[in-house]
Motif scaffolding. Sequence first.
Motif, PDB file in Angstrom:
ATOM      1  N   UNK A   1      36.467  54.026  45.985  1.00 48.88           N
ATOM      2  CA  UNK A   1      36.774  52.619  46.238  1.00 48.88           C
ATOM      3  C   UNK A   1      36.817  51.814  44.946  1.00 48.88           C
ATOM      4  N   UNK A   2      35.873  52.076  44.029  1.00 44.69           N
ATOM      5  CA  UNK A   2      35.850  51.366  42.761  1.00 44.69           C
ATOM      6  C   UNK A   2      37.089  51.693  41.937  1.00 44.69           C
ATOM      7  N   UNK A   3      37.469  52.972  41.930  1.00 47.89           N
ATOM      8  CA  UNK A   3      38.663  53.387  41.184  1.00 47.89           C
ATOM      9  C   UNK A   3      39.905  52.729  41.760  1.00 47.89           C
ATOM     10  N   UNK A   4      40.004  52.728  43.090  1.00 42.16           N
ATOM     11  CA  UNK A   4      41.165  52.128  43.741  1.00 42.16           C
ATOM     12  C   UNK A   4      41.206  50.625  43.508  1.00 42.16           C
ATOM     13  N   UNK A   5      40.037  49.977  43.638  1.00 42.51           N
ATOM     14  CA  UNK A   5      39.997  48.516  43.529  1.00 42.51           C
ATOM     15  C   UNK A   5      40.415  48.046  42.143  1.00 42.51           C
TER      16      UNK A   5
ATOM     17  N   UNK B   1      43.648  45.709  41.440  1.00 39.33           N
ATOM     18  CA  UNK B   1      43.550  44.416  40.757  1.00 39.33           C
ATOM     19  C   UNK B   1      44.462  44.386  39.540  1.00 39.33           C
ATOM     20  N   UNK B   2      44.495  45.488  38.790  1.00 37.28           N
ATOM     21  CA  UNK B   2      45.389  45.573  37.627  1.00 37.28           C
ATOM     22  C   UNK B   2      46.849  45.386  38.044  1.00 37.28           C
ATOM     23  N   UNK B   3      47.249  46.104  39.118  1.00 36.84           N
ATOM     24  CA  UNK B   3      48.637  46.016  39.560  1.00 36.84           C
ATOM     25  C   UNK B   3      49.012  44.623  40.041  1.00 36.84           C
ATOM     26  N   UNK B   4      48.086  43.967  40.749  1.00 37.17           N
ATOM     27  CA  UNK B   4      48.356  42.604  41.216  1.00 37.17           C
ATOM     28  C   UNK B   4      48.453  41.636  40.044  1.00 37.17           C
ATOM     29  N   UNK B   5      47.662  41.890  39.003  1.00 39.33           N
ATOM     30  CA  UNK B   5      47.765  41.053  37.812  1.00 39.33           C
ATOM     31  C   UNK B   5      49.109  41.244  37.120  1.00 39.33           C
ATOM     32  N   UNK B   6      49.581  42.486  37.055  1.00 40.86           N
ATOM     33  CA  UNK B   6      50.876  42.760  36.423  1.00 40.86           C
ATOM     34  C   UNK B   6      52.025  42.142  37.207  1.00 40.86           C
ATOM     35  N   UNK B   7      51.808  41.939  38.510  1.00 41.30           N
ATOM     36  CA  UNK B   7      52.826  41.302  39.343  1.00 41.30           C
ATOM     37  C   UNK B   7      52.624  39.788  39.434  1.00 41.30           C
ATOM     38  N   UNK B   8      51.703  39.261  38.603  1.00 40.39           N
ATOM     39  CA  UNK B   8      51.450  37.823  38.500  1.00 40.39           C
ATOM     40  C   UNK B   8      50.935  37.222  39.810  1.00 40.39           C
ATOM     41  N   UNK B   9      50.115  38.009  40.519  1.00 47.29           N
ATOM     42  CA  UNK B   9      49.439  37.507  41.710  1.00 47.29           C
ATOM     43  C   UNK B   9      47.994  37.140  41.380  1.00 47.29           C
ATOM     44  N   UNK B  10      47.423  37.808  40.377  1.00 46.08           N
ATOM     45  CA  UNK B  10      46.082  37.514  39.873  1.00 46.08           C
ATOM     46  C   UNK B  10      46.190  37.132  38.398  1.00 46.08           C
ATOM     47  N   UNK B  11      45.153  36.505  37.830  1.00 46.90           N
ATOM     48  CA  UNK B  11      45.218  36.074  36.423  1.00 46.90           C
ATOM     49  C   UNK B  11      45.583  37.211  35.477  1.00 46.90           C
TER      50      UNK B  11
ATOM     51  N   UNK C   1      39.794  44.824  34.597  1.00 51.19           N
ATOM     52  CA  UNK C   1      39.777  44.961  36.055  1.00 51.19           C
ATOM     53  C   UNK C   1      38.579  45.791  36.502  1.00 51.19           C
ATOM     54  N   UNK C   2      38.243  46.836  35.742  1.00 50.37           N
ATOM     55  CA  UNK C   2      37.086  47.664  36.075  1.00 50.37           C
ATOM     56  C   UNK C   2      35.804  46.842  35.995  1.00 50.37           C
TER      57      UNK C   2
ATOM     58  N   UNK D   1      41.483  33.749  47.016  1.00 51.58           N
ATOM     59  CA  UNK D   1      42.306  32.542  47.054  1.00 51.58           C
ATOM     60  C   UNK D   1      42.116  31.724  45.779  1.00 51.58           C
ATOM     61  N   UNK D   2      40.867  31.630  45.297  1.00 50.33           N
ATOM     62  CA  UNK D   2      40.606  30.896  44.053  1.00 50.33           C
ATOM     63  C   UNK D   2      41.333  31.552  42.881  1.00 50.33           C
ATOM     64  N   UNK D   3      41.241  32.878  42.791  1.00 50.99           N
ATOM     65  CA  UNK D   3      41.929  33.590  41.711  1.00 50.99           C
ATOM     66  C   UNK D   3      43.441  33.410  41.818  1.00 50.99           C
ATOM     67  N   UNK D   4      43.950  33.440  43.044  1.00 44.51           N
ATOM     68  CA  UNK D   4      45.389  33.223  43.235  1.00 44.51           C
ATOM     69  C   UNK D   4      45.786  31.817  42.804  1.00 44.51           C
ATOM     70  N   UNK D   5      44.945  30.818  43.140  1.00 40.78           N
ATOM     71  CA  UNK D   5      45.239  29.448  42.726  1.00 40.78           C
ATOM     72  C   UNK D   5      45.262  29.300  41.214  1.00 40.78           C
ATOM     73  N   UNK D   6      44.312  29.947  40.533  1.00 40.14           N
ATOM     74  CA  UNK D   6      44.297  29.927  39.063  1.00 40.14           C
ATOM     75  C   UNK D   6      45.567  30.563  38.520  1.00 40.14           C
ATOM     76  N   UNK D   7      45.995  31.653  39.152  1.00 37.15           N
ATOM     77  CA  UNK D   7      47.213  32.343  38.705  1.00 37.15           C
ATOM     78  C   UNK D   7      48.431  31.458  38.873  1.00 37.15           C
ATOM     79  N   UNK D   8      48.503  30.724  39.979  1.00 46.24           N
ATOM     80  CA  UNK D   8      49.635  29.819  40.208  1.00 46.24           C
ATOM     81  C   UNK D   8      49.715  28.770  39.104  1.00 46.24           C
TER      82      UNK D   8
END
Length: 235
Positions: free
Chosen positions: A76-80, A84-94, A110-111, A203-210
Amino acid sequence: KQPRKIFPKVLLAGLLTTGLIYVLVSISAIALVPADDLSQGDTPLLQVVEAGAPGFPIGVFGVITMFAVANSALINMLMASRLVYGMSRQHVLPPLLGKVHPTRRTPTTAILFTTALAFGLITFVGAVPALGGTTALLLLIVFTVVNIAVLVLRKDTVDEDHFRTPTVLPVVGALACAFLATPWAGRPAEQYRIAGVLVAIGVVLWGITVLINRRTGPAVRALDPDRFTKGGPVN
């Protein structure tokens, strides 16, 4: 080779095999220990082992359980962290969560973030059943969305031959997962509170990313497989 034909077969075969194992374990457990006793105890599988193999050393079962839990946590830690890294690369997370180690090319930030989040959950929640139930709750919600997405995305025109799931499967999957994620399935209210806190963090992280995206105006990069061999992360 031929992933469009082979991968769906392998994936479905794996799911059917796993489901069969779960059903057989459930049947064996009910055959050895009454259902009422299993529902009342904190260690139902231990009750099954004691009833089915009285001579089996309990200490060995404890070691097996410890390794099973540790392995699940590691996966789970490896996947998470990679998610998170992939979502950041897609500009969904900071963008900070998309940084990688200069030498090992692993998503270090991300780790660290997911590890801190895990320690926070252990510190403030602690109880393994509550954490496991919350994980199952969030996964059921995700699976509900995924099944609905299957029905929506299948409307897109695809030029090449591809696997097409029967319509009834995603419909049944979405309805079943949605029901199991509701309080009518007997879920404790604590799981919804923990899930709400985790969703709020997201949601907070997404708002910061926006806000960051509005200032920098980055365009989402097209998925380029070559970048994984030219400076991308390595698991």
